[in-house]
Structures are given as structure tokens and as C-alpha cells.
Design a protein around this motif. Sequence first.
Motif, PDB file in Angstrom:
ATOM      1  N   ASP A 619       0.841  -1.210   0.000  1.00 12.00           N
ATOM      2  CA  ASP A 619       0.000   0.000   0.000  1.00 12.00           C
ATOM      3  C   ASP A 619       0.867   1.248   0.000  1.00 12.00           C
ATOM      4  O   ASP A 619       0.576   2.228  -0.695  1.00 12.00           O
ATOM      5  CB  ASP A 619      -0.916   0.013   1.233  1.00 12.00           C
ATOM      6  N   TYR A 652      -3.898  -9.178  -3.188  1.00 11.92           N
ATOM      7  CA  TYR A 652      -5.153  -9.871  -3.489  1.00 11.92           C
ATOM      8  C   TYR A 652      -5.728 -10.481  -2.206  1.00 11.92           C
ATOM      9  O   TYR A 652      -6.911 -10.342  -1.914  1.00 11.92           O
ATOM     10  CB  TYR A 652      -4.890 -10.958  -4.542  1.00 11.92           C
ATOM     11  N   LYS A 655      -7.151  -7.703  -0.107  1.00 14.29           N
ATOM     12  CA  LYS A 655      -8.377  -7.125  -0.684  1.00 14.29           C
ATOM     13  C   LYS A 655      -9.564  -8.077  -0.526  1.00 14.29           C
ATOM     14  O   LYS A 655     -10.679  -7.659  -0.238  1.00 14.29           O
ATOM     15  CB  LYS A 655      -8.131  -6.821  -2.170  1.00 14.29           C
ATOM     16  N   GLU A 656      -9.307  -9.357  -0.719  1.00 15.28           N
ATOM     17  CA  GLU A 656     -10.392 -10.339  -0.649  1.00 15.28           C
ATOM     18  C   GLU A 656     -10.652 -10.806   0.788  1.00 15.28           C
ATOM     19  O   GLU A 656     -11.496 -11.664   1.011  1.00 15.28           O
ATOM     20  CB  GLU A 656     -10.056 -11.563  -1.513  1.00 15.28           C
TER      21      GLU A 656
END
Length: 660
Positions: A619, A652, A655-656
Motif C-alpha cells: 500500500d 489480493y 483485498k479479498e
Amino acid sequence: MGEVTPIRFSEAVSASLEDGVLVVTIDNPPVNAASADMRSGLLAAIRHAGTEDAISAVVITGAGKTFVGGADIKEFGQPATEPILPEVVEAIEKSSKPVVAAINGAALGGGLEIALACHHRIAGDRAILGLPEVKLGIVPGAGGTQRLPRLVGIAKAVELIAAGRSVAVSEALSLGIIDQVVAGNPAAGAVAAARDLASQPLRRTGELALPVEDPQVIDEAVDKALSRARRGAAPAEAVQLIRRAGERSLAEGLAEERATFLRLRDSDQAKALRHVFFAERAAAKVPGLEGVEPRTVRTIGVIGSGLMGSGIAVSALNAGYRVIVVEQDAEAAEKGFDRIAGLLDRAIKSGRIDAAGRAERLLRLSIGSVQDLSTADLVIEAVFDDLDVKTELFEKLDKIVRPDTVLATNTSYLDPDAIAAATSRPERLCGLHFFSPAHVMRLVEVVRCGKTAPEVLATGIAVARRLGKLPVVCGVCEGFIGNRIFSAYRREAEFLVEDGAWPQEIDAAMEDYGFAMGPFAVFDLAGLEIAWARRKRQAATRNPSERYIEIADRLCEMGRFGQKTGSGWYAYPDGKRTVDPEATAVIEACRKAKGIAPRRVSSDEIVSRLLAVMAAEGDALLAEGIAERASDVDLVMINGYGFPAHKGGPMYVAKEGLHP
Ligand code: 3HC
């Protein structure tokens, strides 16, 4: 040639009749994927051929540079639309009239499955063939696991399908996957072959008996495939289906294959791997490079022939470039040559090249001095990571190479802008950060420096791609994307040790998650001394209130630099990673010195914390504009640091919400 009558079966599928042969062309850009429209058109064409007396045979080919790139991946995740691909494939194989595949380009996944169902296969010399489904977390779903073994045997089918490995036409021909290779477009040859076949009994792949094989060879292929798969589910499932191809009828084998395909298609691993597939395509689209043409590169200079330089040189030789390797003196040059020749010898041993291939590569290699680089189109510097050494070298280089020669540095930690500033044309410099061993590892971070010209960046990307690498563009910061995240990972792994987890517990948790190696095994493999030197450099400017773990410093002070010195976080008696009481004592002493009472840390906490710091650093890299997109960060960690592809990458996972 007789009459040519165009017939349209669907948007993507049309045909013309050539002397009684229906030539069916699939035109479904960009890769002629087997979409619902394509499938219905192809099935209609086969059915039409079956009912028309004027048609004696069929040829199937693709428009453009692809035969069929497989099932339409964009349709995955949606309900299946009739006709499904197995139905189309079955109609082809069962056709009473011969169907010939004219494989004009890539025949992958469902594309190869269509070709395998044809009665004869002719490929153009640039085609590639393969069943890469496991890379998408699935197994072939239209007969691949049942028909390919009938042509090449179980052991070979296991090797190809479980690794998702594609083959060029020469290998496909020698394996019996295809029947014929022609230069250029195979369509005309296919029409002639189809006409000949009309009077002969048809060879249906699904009806062939499996070749007789030595069971031991099969077992070896299976063991190898399973050990490579780590925690990925698809390769193991594919192996199972292939092994059983000989035990059941084709229909039973196909039914089980389809059920497995559908089950895996909706799995978390398949979703993650689809993310990786599209991430790779996204990484190829670099903002600011639209319409920018790379410069032509034929000759690559590589400065330094150590581990990294020799790996880069071998990659460049494999890709067909002329290569000039630069060394300081005759002795180093000889060592460099030996290292490169040794890597080529290993490629012969593993069957990747033959003796003629080695000889041809060495003809394109020369070893010389910096003065010899005046003919190079691109120079990649891979010398010791020291700013003074590098700036001095680039200053010199700048005066020797042509003004349009692209310069690249392979530095891992130094500031490439400072290196560029040593030249009179900083716009011609970019970073090409390879990973060791460079002839094997797929990742290359292509560093866009402050002044890098778009054309120079495009050239770096194009060369990396031609080397068969995955280029990921990033901006300048210490460690770029990968090593910066790796530093955060290292820091957190050491925090975990101080908190109470043992290195072996941390490694076991990460390996169980799917990493090729846990962090401490990696530190020992890479060597502890470089990070130690960096920590010493940073000591004066380090914020004293920041948490700092001294364990690695103590290990280094004891001369424990990792595998190369026989011990580091672990000991390596006979090369085997072993928990070492001496290292344990160091850890305990460091905890005690800080008054830390060690607590039990669960493997879920280990994995969660390590994944979280990777995502947090990712990030930060996005916020700073170093990384273009989150999916680029995922690609770097998967291809450079052993993050399991079937988990999709740290960004990923975050985020998931897939943390344990
Ligand atoms: N379905 C949908 N889209 C696809 C696709 C597919 N099978 N293959 C490629 N694409 C798309 C890409 O996403 C990209 O789209 P974009 O331009 O919007 O980003 C575009 O086609 C071009 O792709 P590439 O940049 O990869 O093109 P190249 O020319 O470099 O390579 C290729 C062409 C070799 C065909 C390569 O695209 C490839 O390897 N594709 C995937 C092949 C594959 O995995 N097939 C198996 C599918 S699963 C299957 O078939 C199941 C079956 O068993 C039932």
C-alpha cells in the motif's frame, strides 16, 4: 482450386468450400477463444458438414496468429452456456467425415483439445501447443487429460499437463501430438490432407489404446509433478485423471474430468490464479508508453560475469541475442566464460538444449573489455553493488557506447538516479533488476528512473519479455518493489521470533501456506551479511524508539552468515537444514536481554502478520507511486519471492479478506 462459397455459422465462425473440403475459420479476436458464440458456430459447421453430400472433409483453422487460445476465461464465474466445449469436441471426433486441424498458431487449453479431437493435425512452424489449465487452477475440461495420454503416454502427459507446459512444434511432432509441420500457414496443406483422408479409415484419438509404458517411469513423472505442485490443487487432480485414463472407458474418463473441471473452476485457487492471469496482462500496459516503439536490440553487453551477470548472459544467449560479456582482467574473463559454459552444460543435461544449441550460443558470445561495448545496443551492468564503483563505470561507459545505446543497471539497493547522473544522457538509463539465478527466475523489475525516456523504458520491457521474463515496471526507492516488501517481511519475521515463535515454526507455517521456502530458510540461503552491512550503515540514522531486533547481528558477529558458512539461523550438517542449539541460545539471550517473556505464537498468527506487513508495504509503495497497481505488487512477490501463485499475492489476499 474450385469454387469458394463463404458460409457464416456465427459471428466468430465462417467457412468456405474448397474442392469439397469445408475450411472453417475461427475469427474471434484477440485470441480466438472458445466463447459461447464460437462454440455454437463451430458445432453448427461440423453438423453442416455431416449433412451436406458436397462436403467430403473439414479443415479447422484460426484467423490471425492464434489457432484457439482456449476456453474464454472471461466466461469463467458465469453459468455455462450451451453448447459446452466437450459437446463440440465430441462432435468433431465422432464426425463421419475427416476433420483436420490446421494449427496456424497457439493451440492452448480448449484450443488443443479441439485439435486433439480432429483426425489429423498439421501445424505451422511457429505454433505452440499446450494444456496450461493448471496455471488457472483448473484441469483441462474438454478431454485433454484423456486424449493427450492416448497420443503421448501417461508419463509425458503428466509431465506436460501437471506443469501446464507448452511445447513448440518440433517437440510436439516428436511426441506425436501433431502429425505434420509445414513452414508458414498450414491451411493449404490441411486441405490436401483432408481430401486424402476422405477415402481412409479415421484415426480417432479417443479410440486409441494407451501406449505401453514402464510403470516406474510413470511413477517418477507423477512424483516429480506432485512435488512441484506444492499446495496447488489442480496439478494433483490432473495427475489423478491422467493416471486413470487407461483404467476406464473414454466416456467415464471424460465425465470425471468434466466434474473435476467444474468443481475446480469455482475454487478459491482458480479465482486467485485468474487474478494472476489478468494481472500479467495488466502489467504489460504501462502508462505513458502507448504507441512508443522500443529500440532495436541485437547485441547486449553484460558487465560482470559473476552469478548474476552469467545468468543474464545465458538468458540473452537463449533468446538469440549476440552477447558481449565484460570483465576486468583475463583471469576473471576465463572464470566468467567457464560459468556461462557450465550453465549451458546443465541445460544440455536437463534436455533443454542440445550440443549444437550450446555451440551455436557460444558462437554468439564474446568476452572483452568495456572498450568492446561500442557495438552494443543495450548494456546491462551487473557488478558489485557499490555506488562509487558503478558511477565510475557508467561515466566511462557513457563515452564508449553509441548515443542511442540503452544503459541499464541491475542494482538491488542503490539509487539508479545517482548512477544516471554520472552519465551525460541520464534519459537513456533504466534499471533492469533481475533475480538470482537470472537464467531461471521469471521476474525483472524494470525501473523507471527520474529521467528515463519512454523509448528507453519500452526497450527495457521489450528485451525482458524477449528473454522470456515477466517485466514489472516500478519507480525508484530503496529496494524497489520486491526488496522493500521483503525488508518489511524480514523485520516482522524477526519480531515474531522475539515474541516467542521459533524460526522453524515460522518457516513451517509459511511453507504450509504454500511458500517455496520459509523466510529464515531464505535468509540463510541468500546470506545474512548483506542485510547486516545495511543495518550497520543505517545504524547512525535509525530512530532509537523504533523496535530493533539484534538476533541477526549476533549471529553475524559469530560468523554465521547462512548456508555458505554452514550455519546461520539454522545449522547445515551435510547440507541439511537443522535446528541449531547455538542459534536457539542466541535467540533466548536476546529475548532475555529485553525482558521479553516468550509466548506461543500460532501458525495462523504467523501467516496473518507476515501477509499483513507485505500488503501494508505494498500500500505504501502504491501511495508513493513506486508501484503502478496492486496487482503488480502481487506479481513481484509471486515471481520473485516464492509467494504461492494460487493464493493470488499479498494485495489480493488483503483485498479479498483471505487472511487466515
Ligand atoms: N480467454 C479470454 N481472453 C483471453 C484468453 C482466453 N483464453 N487468452 C488471452 N486472452 C486475452 C488477454 O486477457 C488479453 O486481453 P487484453 O488485451 O484485454 O489484456 C488478450 O487476450 C491478449 O492476450 P496476451 O497479451 O496474452 O496475447 P499474446 O499474443 O501475448 O498471447 C496467448 C496469446 C498465447 C494465446 C496467451 O494469451 C495465452 O496464453 N492465453 C491463455 C491460454 C490459456 O490459458 N488457455 C486455457 C484456457 S482454460 C481452458 O481452455 C479450459 C478448457 O480445458 C475447457
